[in-house]
Design an enzyme around this catalytic site. Structure first.
Site, PDB file in Angstrom:
ATOM      1  N   LYS A  77     -78.526 -44.551  35.223  1.00 51.96           N
ATOM      2  CA  LYS A  77     -79.266 -44.804  33.592  1.00 51.96           C
ATOM      3  C   LYS A  77     -78.217 -44.548  32.604  1.00 51.96           C
ATOM      4  CE  LYS A  77     -83.992 -44.806  32.031  1.00 51.96           C
ATOM      5  NZ  LYS A  77     -85.541 -43.089  31.893  1.00 51.96           N
ATOM      6  N   SER A  96     -89.158 -46.364  32.171  1.00 54.14           N
ATOM      7  CA  SER A  96     -87.743 -47.237  30.966  1.00 54.14           C
ATOM      8  C   SER A  96     -86.253 -47.038  32.705  1.00 54.14           C
ATOM      9  CB  SER A  96     -87.393 -45.840  30.654  1.00 54.14           C
ATOM     10  OG  SER A  96     -87.262 -45.335  30.725  1.00 54.14           O
ATOM     11  N   SER A 127     -91.700 -43.156  34.708  1.00 56.55           N
ATOM     12  CA  SER A 127     -90.037 -44.112  34.153  1.00 56.55           C
ATOM     13  C   SER A 127     -89.502 -44.168  35.784  1.00 56.55           C
ATOM     14  CB  SER A 127     -89.331 -44.008  33.151  1.00 56.55           C
ATOM     15  OG  SER A 127     -90.153 -44.091  31.855  1.00 56.55           O
TER      16      SER A 127
END
Length: 464
Positions: free
Chosen positions: A80, A154, A178
């Protein structure tokens, strides 16, 4: 052997093929990069390490020939884009940074030490604020199950990459859901670990006490294997977790004994009502658990109000991350609004919120006096169509987020481990999911039961 089938396989399958010499890391990584390029319409990646990953794969094959092999040796993994990878810009989903990181984050260092090949960085909304992976910088990330639907967020780029079979695992983070939300939207397994289980170095914190780091995978055992590589405290960690009673891989492989599992569809957020399909998914899973020999019963959790502990850390965390970007003027208008709204969330207020969260954790622990695990929906609403953030202010974006975060945020405030796992397919053709929450340091129990459920009800995969 179809290389694309191998690319779309899990960690365990790829590791076995590499160990058997059926293929090389160079072949696997090359095919992985080809697949990533071919699926550019998903917008799962912000940066792809074409040359660097190929060079690392060559080195992994040399190491294997010399007899030095780690548990993830030669396996491609995505990261990420809020986690440092040396040589790549850590964007936090913004255009506000431009200088590449000089060193790997501790999690990335551990992955490399285990032999993993880092193939790229995955898409996220600015500073991970929203459960929708959309931004003015990187655009919209699309769900492999339906390209008109959100991946959640996210860690939406990580979820899209794994669900589409581009990589076997992608690292995400979870400050309010997330990891679990995109796992639910994309039909994956995603465990939010106990607070302090995985180091966040070189950062002091991820949204203070809220944020944790971990993998998104298609299967439970794959997640356990990766967690055994990245977990463990460092001397500089503010939050720590004790060593588990067994390795996570052992927990995922062992047979489950009869456990007390409470279930509830009650929402911790009064503004969110669970979709009927999510209620059905919980009831179906409760029945399956009972059929598997567990003691399963409905409970009425006394959920404490947690927003007073969440919002100071949310606003303070975003503001702190924004304070460290190189070009703050390039931030989204909505992010600048979030920063202004959070001007009050200074360190004394945040420290007070952390203490409030610790007090709430002690209250929540009472749930686990009578049950070993708690089963709930992961989401209140179904994955919405893309464009949820179009033109939205911070307040409007938070309102639109409620159906996705209603069941997840509390467990970030308290620090308890919680996992989203697939629970079939809804009438809209998108995955259903349920959430398993454990007591403090209860990841091993979650993994054992999640693996048992996966065996009884195999996880479906999208046609991509």
């Amino acid at each position: 052997m179809d290389l694309q089938d191998v690319v779309a396989a899990g960690v365990l399958e790829q590791r076995e093929l590499l160990d058997q010499g059926v293929l090389s890391s160079q072949e696997l990584v090359a095919a992985t990069l080809t697949g990533i390029d071919a699926a550019a319409d998903l917008n799962a990646f912000t940066q792809v390490r074409h040359e660097q990953a190929r060079a690392e794969a060559i080195e992994r094959d040399r190491e294997r020939a010399a007899g030095s092999v780690g548990p993830l040796h030669g396996i491609p993994i995505a990261i990420k884009d809020e986690i440092d990878v040396a040589g790549l810009v850590t964007t936090f989903g913004t255009r506000a940074n431009s200088t590449p990181a000089k060193a790997d984050a501790e999690v990335v260092r551990r992955l490399r030490a285990a032999g993993a090949v880092i193939v790229g960085k995955t898409t996220m909304p600015e500073f991970g604020q929203w459960p929708f992976t959309e931004s003015s910088t990187y655009g919209v990330t699309r769900n492999p199950w339906d390209r008109n639907r959100t991946t959640g967020g996210s860690s939406g780029g990580s979820a899209a990459a794994v669900a589409a079979g581009l990589v076997p695992v992608a690292i995400g983070s979870d400050g309010g859901g997330s990891i679990r939300i995109p796992s639910a939207c994309c039909g994956l397994f995603g465990l939010k670990p106990q607070r302090g289980r995985v180091p966040v170095a070189p950062f002091e914190h991820l949204w203070w006490s809220l944020g944790v780091t971990g993998p998104l995978t298609r299967g439970v055992l794959d997640s356990a294997i990766v967690y055994d590589v990245i977990r463990g405290n460092t001397p500089n960690d503010r939050f720590t977790a004790p060593e588990p009673v067994m390795s996570f891989e052992q927990a995922a492989r062992q047979s489950a004994t009869c456990l007390r599992i409470g279930y509830s569809t009650k929402s911790p957020n009064a503004l969110a009502k669970p979709d009927p399909e999510h209620v059905r998914a919980v009831h179906d899973t409760a029945k399956l658990l009972a059929d598997l020999g567990h003691s399963v019963f409905e409970v009425d959790p006394n959920y404490p109000e947690s927003l007073q502990a969440f919002f100071p850390q949310f606003f303070g965390g975003v503001r702190d991350e924004a304070d460290h970007v190189e070009h703050p003027e390039r931030l989204e208008r909505r992010t600048r609004q979030t920063i202004r709204m959070g001007a009050w969330a200074r360190r004394p207020v945040v420290e007070w919120a952390i203490r409030q969260g610790e007090a709430l954790a002690r209250k929540v622990d009472r749930i686990f006096v009578d049950c070993d695990l708690l089963l709930t929906p992961t989401l209140a609403g179904r994955p919405p169509r893309i464009g949820a953030l179009d033109g939205a202010s911070t307040v409007r974006a938070q309102t639109r987020s409620i159906p996705l975060v209603a069941y997840t945020t509390l467990w970030n405030v308290t620090g308890h481990p919680a996992a989203s796992l697939p629970a079939g397919i809804g009438a809209d053709g998108l995955p259903l999911a349920v959430q398993l929450i454990g007591p403090s340091n209860g990841e091993t129990t979650i993994l054992t039961v999640a693996a048992q459920l996966e065996q009884a009800r195999p996880h479906a995969r999208p046609v991509v």
